[in-house]
Design a protein around this motif. Structure first.
Motif, PDB file in Angstrom:
ATOM      1  N   GLU A  11       0.830  -1.208   0.000  1.00 26.51           N
ATOM      2  CA  GLU A  11       0.000   0.000   0.000  1.00 26.51           C
ATOM      3  C   GLU A  11       0.861   1.252   0.000  1.00 26.51           C
ATOM      4  N   ARG A  12       1.904   1.253   0.831  1.00 30.88           N
ATOM      5  CA  ARG A  12       2.790   2.411   0.879  1.00 30.88           C
ATOM      6  C   ARG A  12       3.479   2.623  -0.466  1.00 30.88           C
ATOM      7  N   ALA A  13       3.894   1.525  -1.121  1.00 33.62           N
ATOM      8  CA  ALA A  13       4.550   1.641  -2.427  1.00 33.62           C
ATOM      9  C   ALA A  13       3.602   2.253  -3.454  1.00 33.62           C
ATOM     10  N   ARG A  14       2.329   1.844  -3.437  1.00 37.25           N
ATOM     11  CA  ARG A  14       1.360   2.413  -4.373  1.00 37.25           C
ATOM     12  C   ARG A  14       1.142   3.899  -4.118  1.00 37.25           C
ATOM     13  N   LYS A  15       1.105   4.282  -2.847  1.00 40.10           N
ATOM     14  CA  LYS A  15       0.919   5.703  -2.528  1.00 40.10           C
ATOM     15  C   LYS A  15       2.134   6.515  -2.980  1.00 40.10           C
ATOM     16  N   HIS A  16       3.334   5.982  -2.728  1.00 40.12           N
ATOM     17  CA  HIS A  16       4.527   6.687  -3.194  1.00 40.12           C
ATOM     18  C   HIS A  16       4.530   6.812  -4.715  1.00 40.12           C
ATOM     19  N   ALA A  17       4.087   5.761  -5.413  1.00 42.96           N
ATOM     20  CA  ALA A  17       4.032   5.810  -6.872  1.00 42.96           C
ATOM     21  C   ALA A  17       3.031   6.871  -7.330  1.00 42.96           C
ATOM     22  N   LEU A  19       2.331   9.549  -5.873  1.00 44.91           N
ATOM     23  CA  LEU A  19       2.868  10.881  -5.574  1.00 44.91           C
ATOM     24  C   LEU A  19       4.188  11.155  -6.298  1.00 44.91           C
ATOM     25  N   ALA A  20       4.628  10.232  -7.158  1.00 48.48           N
ATOM     26  CA  ALA A  20       5.910  10.417  -7.843  1.00 48.48           C
ATOM     27  C   ALA A  20       5.854  11.506  -8.900  1.00 48.48           C
ATOM     28  N   ASP A  21       4.657  11.828  -9.371  1.00 39.09           N
ATOM     29  CA  ASP A  21       4.505  12.901 -10.354  1.00 39.09           C
ATOM     30  C   ASP A  21       4.650  14.252  -9.644  1.00 39.09           C
ATOM     31  N   PRO A  22       5.454  15.186 -10.173  1.00 39.94           N
ATOM     32  CA  PRO A  22       5.650  16.476  -9.496  1.00 39.94           C
ATOM     33  C   PRO A  22       4.354  17.244  -9.250  1.00 39.94           C
ATOM     34  N   ALA A  23       3.421  17.185 -10.187  1.00 38.47           N
ATOM     35  CA  ALA A  23       2.162  17.912 -10.002  1.00 38.47           C
ATOM     36  C   ALA A  23       1.364  17.332  -8.842  1.00 38.47           C
ATOM     37  N   HIS A  55      -4.990  13.516 -12.509  1.00 35.64           N
ATOM     38  CA  HIS A  55      -4.254  13.525 -11.248  1.00 35.64           C
ATOM     39  C   HIS A  55      -5.181  13.233 -10.073  1.00 35.64           C
ATOM     40  N   LEU A  56      -6.362  13.847 -10.069  1.00 36.38           N
ATOM     41  CA  LEU A  56      -7.317  13.621  -8.984  1.00 36.38           C
ATOM     42  C   LEU A  56      -7.760  12.165  -8.943  1.00 36.38           C
ATOM     43  N   ASN A  57      -7.999  11.591 -10.095  1.00 37.94           N
ATOM     44  CA  ASN A  57      -8.430  10.193 -10.138  1.00 37.94           C
ATOM     45  C   ASN A  57      -7.360   9.248  -9.594  1.00 37.94           C
ATOM     46  N   VAL A  58      -6.091   9.525  -9.909  1.00 36.43           N
ATOM     47  CA  VAL A  58      -4.998   8.698  -9.387  1.00 36.43           C
ATOM     48  C   VAL A  58      -4.944   8.774  -7.870  1.00 36.43           C
ATOM     49  N   LEU A  59      -5.011   9.975  -7.324  1.00 35.72           N
ATOM     50  CA  LEU A  59      -4.929  10.144  -5.876  1.00 35.72           C
ATOM     51  C   LEU A  59      -6.157   9.571  -5.172  1.00 35.72           C
ATOM     52  N   GLU A  60      -7.326   9.713  -5.797  1.00 37.65           N
ATOM     53  CA  GLU A  60      -8.547   9.164  -5.196  1.00 37.65           C
ATOM     54  C   GLU A  60      -8.522   7.630  -5.214  1.00 37.65           C
ATOM     55  N   ARG A  61      -8.019   7.062  -6.294  1.00 34.36           N
ATOM     56  CA  ARG A  61      -7.933   5.603  -6.414  1.00 34.36           C
ATOM     57  C   ARG A  61      -7.073   4.993  -5.311  1.00 34.36           C
ATOM     58  N   GLU A  62      -6.014   5.703  -4.904  1.00 36.12           N
ATOM     59  CA  GLU A  62      -5.119   5.198  -3.868  1.00 36.12           C
ATOM     60  C   GLU A  62      -5.546   5.618  -2.468  1.00 36.12           C
ATOM     61  N   GLY A  88       3.252   7.476   7.582  1.00 35.89           N
ATOM     62  CA  GLY A  88       4.453   6.822   7.073  1.00 35.89           C
ATOM     63  C   GLY A  88       5.020   7.426   5.812  1.00 35.89           C
ATOM     64  N   LEU A  89       4.327   8.423   5.240  1.00 34.59           N
ATOM     65  CA  LEU A  89       4.819   9.023   3.999  1.00 34.59           C
ATOM     66  C   LEU A  89       5.548  10.336   4.239  1.00 34.59           C
ATOM     67  N   GLY A  90       5.227  11.016   5.328  1.00 30.78           N
ATOM     68  CA  GLY A  90       5.865  12.294   5.604  1.00 30.78           C
ATOM     69  C   GLY A  90       5.140  13.441   4.940  1.00 30.78           C
TER      70      GLY A  90
END
Length: 224
Positions: A11-17, A19-23, A55-62, A88-90
């Motif tokens: 789950e943490r890896a998916r969240k980091h992924a 958020l990997a996009d600068p926007a 971008h919103l859809n990616v963040l909402e999905r995770e 855990g993400l900071g």
């Protein structure tokens, strides 16, 4: 042991992924302060509507953000961070201020509770005000504060124009106030407990505000 949910490595890896996009990382920084409408996010990021929607859809999905309809202008919605989503993400955003000012429409409940909560945890002093102040602080807000050891019995609603905003970090805690007084403010889209009037509604508002205050206060630094 902390009772908050512990995320798996996957789950943490998916969240980091996500958020990997600068926007999207910039969106995270902005949303750690408060809630924003999609239009506000698009203007801040300088991206077209279709890219913002992606971008919103990616963040909402995770499970990082959620979207809720405004209590003021029903055509608007606000994007907010899901509570606990960033464990855990900071978080990296920080700001300096001489004072914090909480603004709602009546200055009778949410902004009064936010002021009282803030002043228990931060060396940066807080005040509150309303765009259309009520005659008195709502009894439900006074009772909710008392249940948590805070005293609002001497609090009086006041007009936002009567508060010194120089050097202030301004937070609107009411959709109507934000839509009336949006420039240069952080927004917390907290449902109005006065409209419902029950103890449960005031408790829900109190807990929402307490969580937000506890999250933000360490990142607002006192200006000399």
């Amino acid at each position: 042991m902390n009772s908050e949910r512990i995320f798996s490595v996957e789950e943490r890896a998916r969240k980091h992924a996500a958020l990997a996009d600068p926007a999207r990382l910039r969106m995270l920084d902005m949303l750690t302060y408060g809630d924003l409408s999609p239009t506000e996010l698009r203007e801040e990021l300088g991206v077209p509507s279709n890219l913002l929607a992606h971008h919103l859809n990616v963040l909402e999905r995770e499970g990082i953000i959620t979207r809720e309809r405004s209590e003021g202008d029903k055509r608007r919605s606000y994007v907010r961070l899901v509570p606990g989503a960033l464990i855990g993400l900071g978080s990296f955003a920080a700001a300096g201020a001489e004072r914090v000012v909480f603004v709602c429409s009546a200055n009778s409940a949410r902004s009064q509770l936010a002021e009282a909560l803030w002043n228990t945890v931060s060396p940066v002093p807080a005040q509150s005000a309303g765009t259309h102040p009520a005659d008195r602080v709502a009894p439900g807000a006074i009772a909710a504060a008392a249940r948590h050891g805070l005293d609002l019995t001497g609090a009086v609603p006041r007009l936002v124009d009567d508060v010194d905003m120089d050097g202030a970090f301004i937070i609107t805690v009411c959709d109507r106030a934000h839509e009336e007084y949006p420039a240069g403010t952080v927004h917390w889209s907290v449902p109005d407990p006065v409209r419902i009037g029950t103890d449960q509604a005031f408790e829900a508002a109190f807990e929402d505000l307490r969580r937000r205050v506890d999250q933000l206060a360490p990142r607002i630094l006192a200006l000399a």
